[in-house]
Write an enzyme that holds these catalytic residues in place. Structure first.
Site: not given
Length: 351
Positions: A8, A103-104
């Site tokens: 993350d 983003d993860e």
């Protein structure tokens, strides 16, 4: 036993802005829409978070908490470029990658030969490589199942990682608050605590039959997670088809004004979630869901090219008037259906 990593990025959008403009590094900044247009915050850096600024918060409220907040409109092409680079780094270690947003992502490194097969060392190396090549920091969680890896990635934020080995799972679960389990919201956590269930250890003492009778499918998932069971694979072929947000009320509502107020609160979170997977906010359809006091539910949606709050409210009002039939409403939900990649490509080519 599987080896799952959840990576993350740390305040991703804001981090890209600070990297590209070092003057922003030590001041409170946020990405979001303007106060005049009733915008919401997409993400904020850590200096801004010290003032209480959070994702999905109305911009007006954020500026009240932090009057000197620097508000940026967002550069989604830059975020997408960074995300693609990060995903390429993941692919150096495994082909089993399940992106959750820009983003993860989950990575299954069970069969990876890198770092002598150590998931802990692979996570460290991935984070260091991301920093070396993009000057961005990432946090990671390592565990034998997906939901624990996701929980672990939040334990040592920012720029850290947390490992839960198979041997450590039972002790970790004993004191883990149920509210930490992905999918257990505030309302559900409050209802569980009201009957004496606050931790996974509490649920472990419960009979599954009782949980099923009281909570249905949710009861089974809760029981399984509390035992450390999560058989979901890291799905490299996963194609996200929709994004949604919903709220189950502590008490049924009976007036349209109450429903409208809930939609006003849900919409910023829907906007934030959509921006994480589709920065340009292009969609195929948007719609609403109402669940009534007899547990029947109805959805209504229609074609709409971009997320639009006024249209969602109008759709909800139509659904409320035509389908409620005097029943109380226990759940309100908003959702969007994403464009099929082939259809999106055709739209782009046609512009």
């Amino acid at each position: 036993m599987r080896k799952i990593i959840h990576v993350d990025m740390d305040c991703f959008f804001a981090a890209v802005e600070m990297r590209d403009n070092p003057a922003l590094r030590d001041i409170p900044i946020a990405i979001g829409g303007s106060r005049e247009r009733r915008g919401v915050i997409s993400t904020a850096n850590y200096p801004a978070r010290k003032f209480g600024v959070r994702s999905a918060m109305p911009t007006g409220m954020a500026l009240k908490l932090c009057p000197h907040l620097t508000l940026l409109p967002g550069r989604f092409d830059a975020y997408k470029e960074a995300s693609n680079h990060i995903r390429e780094i993941f692919s150096r270690y495994t082909s089993r990658i399940e992106p959750l947003s820009l983003d993860e992502a989950y990575l299954d490194v069970t069969d990876s030969v890198h770092c002598h097969g150590s998931a802990t060392l692979i996570a460290q190396e991935i984070r260091q490589t991301i920093f070396n090549e993009l000057q961005l920091t990432a946090s990671a969680g390592v565990a034998p199942v997906k939901f624990l890896a996701k929980i672990a990635s939040d334990m040592n934020k920012p720029n850290g990682q947390f490992v839960i080995t198979p041997a450590e799972v039972p002790a970790f679960l004993q004191t883990l608050p149920l509210a930490k389990i992905p999918g257990v919201g505030k309302v559900s956590a409050a209802k569980l605590e009201a009957i004496g269930l606050r931790t996974c250890g509490d649920v472990q003492k419960c009979d599954l039959v009782i949980l099923l009778k009281r909570f249905g499918k949710f009861g089974r998932i809760l029981w399984e997670r509390s035992q450390g069971i999560d058989e979901r694979d890291v799905n490299s072929e996963r194609l996200r088809k929709s994004v949604g947000v919903e709220r189950t009320m502590a008490e049924d509502i009976h007036h349209w004004s109450e429903c409208e107020a809930i939609i006003e609160r849900l919409y910023p979170e829907l906007e934030r979630r959509l921006a994480k997977v589709k920065p340009d906010l292009l969609i195929a359809r948007q719609g609403v869901k109402l669940k009534f006091d007899d547990f029947q539910q109805t959805t209504q949606e229609h074609v709409w090219p971009r997320l639009n709050k006024a249209d969602l409210i109008a759709t909800a009002r139509k659904t409320w008037d035509e389908r409620r039939g005097g029943r109380g409403v226990r759940l309100v939900g908003l959702h969007v259906t994403l464009l099929d990649p082939q259809m999106e490509r055709q739209l782009v080519l046609g512009l």
